[in-house]
Write a protein that holds these residues in place. Structure first.
Motif, PDB file in Angstrom:
ATOM      1  N   ALA A  49       0.890  -1.210   0.053  1.00  0.00           N
ATOM      2  CA  ALA A  49      -0.011  -0.104  -0.105  1.00  0.00           C
ATOM      3  C   ALA A  49       1.045   1.120   0.140  1.00  0.00           C
ATOM      4  N   SER A  50       0.463   2.399  -0.528  1.00  0.00           N
ATOM      5  CA  SER A  50       1.112   3.488  -0.554  1.00  0.00           C
ATOM      6  C   SER A  50      -0.123   4.780  -0.356  1.00  0.00           C
ATOM      7  N   ILE A  51       0.548   5.865   0.204  1.00  0.00           N
ATOM      8  CA  ILE A  51      -0.105   6.951   0.372  1.00  0.00           C
ATOM      9  C   ILE A  51       0.596   8.316   0.134  1.00  0.00           C
ATOM     10  N   THR A  52       0.079   9.123  -0.450  1.00  0.00           N
ATOM     11  CA  THR A  52       0.633  10.501  -0.897  1.00  0.00           C
ATOM     12  C   THR A  52       0.594  11.216   0.383  1.00  0.00           C
ATOM     13  N   SER A  53       1.222  12.411   0.161  1.00  0.00           N
ATOM     14  CA  SER A  53       1.130  13.584   1.227  1.00  0.00           C
ATOM     15  C   SER A  53      -0.199  14.045   1.589  1.00  0.00           C
ATOM     16  N   ARG A  54      -1.060  14.082   0.314  1.00  0.00           N
ATOM     17  CA  ARG A  54      -2.348  14.584   0.491  1.00  0.00           C
ATOM     18  C   ARG A  54      -3.624  13.554   0.849  1.00  0.00           C
ATOM     19  N   GLY A  55      -2.999  12.122   1.019  1.00  0.00           N
ATOM     20  CA  GLY A  55      -3.782  11.115   1.635  1.00  0.00           C
ATOM     21  C   GLY A  55      -4.278  10.135   0.644  1.00  0.00           C
ATOM     22  N   THR A  56      -3.976  10.171  -0.801  1.00  0.00           N
ATOM     23  CA  THR A  56      -4.260   9.526  -1.660  1.00  0.00           C
ATOM     24  C   THR A  56      -3.756   8.319  -1.601  1.00  0.00           C
ATOM     25  N   THR A  57      -4.521   6.951  -1.537  1.00  0.00           N
ATOM     26  CA  THR A  57      -4.308   5.855  -1.180  1.00  0.00           C
ATOM     27  C   THR A  57      -4.014   4.884  -2.244  1.00  0.00           C
ATOM     28  N   ASN A  58      -3.513   3.783  -2.278  1.00  0.00           N
ATOM     29  CA  ASN A  58      -3.262   2.726  -3.395  1.00  0.00           C
ATOM     30  C   ASN A  58      -2.951   1.395  -2.649  1.00  0.00           C
ATOM     31  N   TYR A  59      -3.861   0.132  -2.980  1.00  0.00           N
ATOM     32  CA  TYR A  59      -3.439  -0.828  -2.440  1.00  0.00           C
ATOM     33  C   TYR A  59      -3.349  -1.998  -3.445  1.00  0.00           C
ATOM     34  N   ALA A  60      -2.538  -3.190  -3.200  1.00  0.00           N
ATOM     35  CA  ALA A  60      -2.296  -4.247  -3.817  1.00  0.00           C
ATOM     36  C   ALA A  60      -3.726  -4.921  -3.800  1.00  0.00           C
ATOM     37  N   ASP A  61      -4.089  -5.720  -4.917  1.00  0.00           N
ATOM     38  CA  ASP A  61      -5.333  -6.321  -4.815  1.00  0.00           C
ATOM     39  C   ASP A  61      -5.458  -7.249  -3.756  1.00  0.00           C
ATOM     40  N   SER A  62      -4.713  -7.914  -3.231  1.00  0.00           N
ATOM     41  CA  SER A  62      -4.487  -9.130  -2.406  1.00  0.00           C
ATOM     42  C   SER A  62      -5.042  -8.529  -0.889  1.00  0.00           C
ATOM     43  N   VAL A  63      -4.882  -7.309  -0.811  1.00  0.00           N
ATOM     44  CA  VAL A  63      -5.015  -6.783   0.559  1.00  0.00           C
ATOM     45  C   VAL A  63      -6.050  -5.633   0.608  1.00  0.00           C
ATOM     46  N   LYS A  64      -6.585  -5.346  -0.323  1.00  0.00           N
ATOM     47  CA  LYS A  64      -8.007  -4.520  -0.637  1.00  0.00           C
ATOM     48  C   LYS A  64      -9.184  -4.861   0.347  1.00  0.00           C
ATOM     49  N   GLY A  65      -9.447  -3.947   1.387  1.00  0.00           N
ATOM     50  CA  GLY A  65     -10.662  -4.411   1.983  1.00  0.00           C
ATOM     51  C   GLY A  65     -10.184  -5.034   3.465  1.00  0.00           C
ATOM     52  N   ARG A  66      -8.941  -5.141   3.609  1.00  0.00           N
ATOM     53  CA  ARG A  66      -8.448  -5.721   4.774  1.00  0.00           C
ATOM     54  C   ARG A  66      -7.269  -4.875   5.478  1.00  0.00           C
ATOM     55  N   PHE A  67      -6.347  -4.181   4.741  1.00  0.00           N
ATOM     56  CA  PHE A  67      -5.514  -3.322   5.122  1.00  0.00           C
ATOM     57  C   PHE A  67      -5.878  -1.655   4.852  1.00  0.00           C
ATOM     58  N   THR A  68      -5.316  -1.175   5.879  1.00  0.00           N
ATOM     59  CA  THR A  68      -5.603   0.474   5.627  1.00  0.00           C
ATOM     60  C   THR A  68      -4.366   1.225   5.952  1.00  0.00           C
ATOM     61  N   ILE A  69      -4.068   1.919   5.034  1.00  0.00           N
ATOM     62  CA  ILE A  69      -2.818   2.711   5.291  1.00  0.00           C
ATOM     63  C   ILE A  69      -3.298   4.181   5.384  1.00  0.00           C
ATOM     64  N   SER A  70      -2.503   4.856   6.378  1.00  0.00           N
ATOM     65  CA  SER A  70      -2.439   6.132   6.825  1.00  0.00           C
ATOM     66  C   SER A  70      -1.306   6.716   7.279  1.00  0.00           C
ATOM     67  N   ARG A  71      -1.465   8.101   7.417  1.00  0.00           N
ATOM     68  CA  ARG A  71      -0.083   8.706   7.806  1.00  0.00           C
ATOM     69  C   ARG A  71      -0.550  10.067   8.676  1.00  0.00           C
ATOM     70  N   ASP A  72       0.540  10.453   9.588  1.00  0.00           N
ATOM     71  CA  ASP A  72       0.524  11.642  10.297  1.00  0.00           C
ATOM     72  C   ASP A  72       1.701  12.427  10.003  1.00  0.00           C
ATOM     73  N   ASN A  73       1.275  13.501   9.014  1.00  0.00           N
ATOM     74  CA  ASN A  73       2.468  14.356   8.489  1.00  0.00           C
ATOM     75  C   ASN A  73       3.131  15.122   9.727  1.00  0.00           C
ATOM     76  N   ASP A  74       2.495  15.500  10.726  1.00  0.00           N
ATOM     77  CA  ASP A  74       2.933  16.325  11.740  1.00  0.00           C
ATOM     78  C   ASP A  74       4.064  15.125  12.414  1.00  0.00           C
ATOM     79  N   LYS A  75       3.873  14.058  12.456  1.00  0.00           N
ATOM     80  CA  LYS A  75       4.596  13.135  12.969  1.00  0.00           C
ATOM     81  C   LYS A  75       5.870  12.247  12.236  1.00  0.00           C
ATOM     82  N   ASN A  76       5.729  12.708  10.867  1.00  0.00           N
ATOM     83  CA  ASN A  76       6.526  11.898   9.920  1.00  0.00           C
ATOM     84  C   ASN A  76       6.075  10.483   9.937  1.00  0.00           C
ATOM     85  N   THR A  77       5.076  10.076  10.127  1.00  0.00           N
ATOM     86  CA  THR A  77       4.745   8.717  10.468  1.00  0.00           C
ATOM     87  C   THR A  77       3.840   7.926   9.590  1.00  0.00           C
ATOM     88  N   VAL A  78       3.860   6.908   9.210  1.00  0.00           N
ATOM     89  CA  VAL A  78       2.989   6.088   8.175  1.00  0.00           C
ATOM     90  C   VAL A  78       2.725   4.876   9.093  1.00  0.00           C
TER      91      VAL A  78
END
Length: 121
Positions: A49-78
């Motif tokens: 999975a990936s996520i842009t700085s604006r929050g646009t996400t992309n997932y591998a088909d194998s994990v869609k619906g099961r995994f969620t990516i997120s980020r905290d830009n203030d903490k530089n953490t994904v």
């Protein structure tokens, strides 16, 4: 200059959940895309999975619906929240981030050290 430190991997039974985190530190001016990859024994590393700085996400088909990516830009953490885990999800999970270091003209990709996720049947 830049470090990515992952945490949160472990052992879980099938159907369970885990959350992994990755914190970037150092002379960071800007972080662009952040993502999670995984590599199982004998297999190539693959994007989970990936996520842009604006929050646009992309997932591998194998994990869609099961995994969620997120980020905290203030903490530089994904983060990667993994639910309904399957034995096929067993792998070393690596964090990746495209980072512009302070004083540099171009961004570069950085990798974390990896964290093991093991799902038993």
């Amino acid at each position: 200059q830049v470090q990515l430190v992952e945490s949160g991997g472990g052992f879980v039974q099938a159907g369970g959940s885990l959350r992994v985190s990755c914190a970037a530190s150092g002379s960071i001016f800007r972080i662009n895309v952040m993502g999670w990859y995984r590599q199982a024994p004998g297999k190539q590393r693959e994007l989970v999975a990936s996520i842009t700085s604006r929050g646009t996400t992309n997932y591998a088909d194998s994990v869609k619906g099961r995994f969620t990516i997120s980020r905290d830009n203030d903490k530089n953490t994904v983060y990667l929240q993994m639910n309904s885990l399957k034995p096929g999800d067993t792998a070393v999970y690596y964090c990746n981030a495209d980072i512009l270091v302070s004083g540099s003209y171009f961004s570069h990709g950085y990798w974390g050290q990896g964290t093991q996720v093991t799902v038993s049947s």
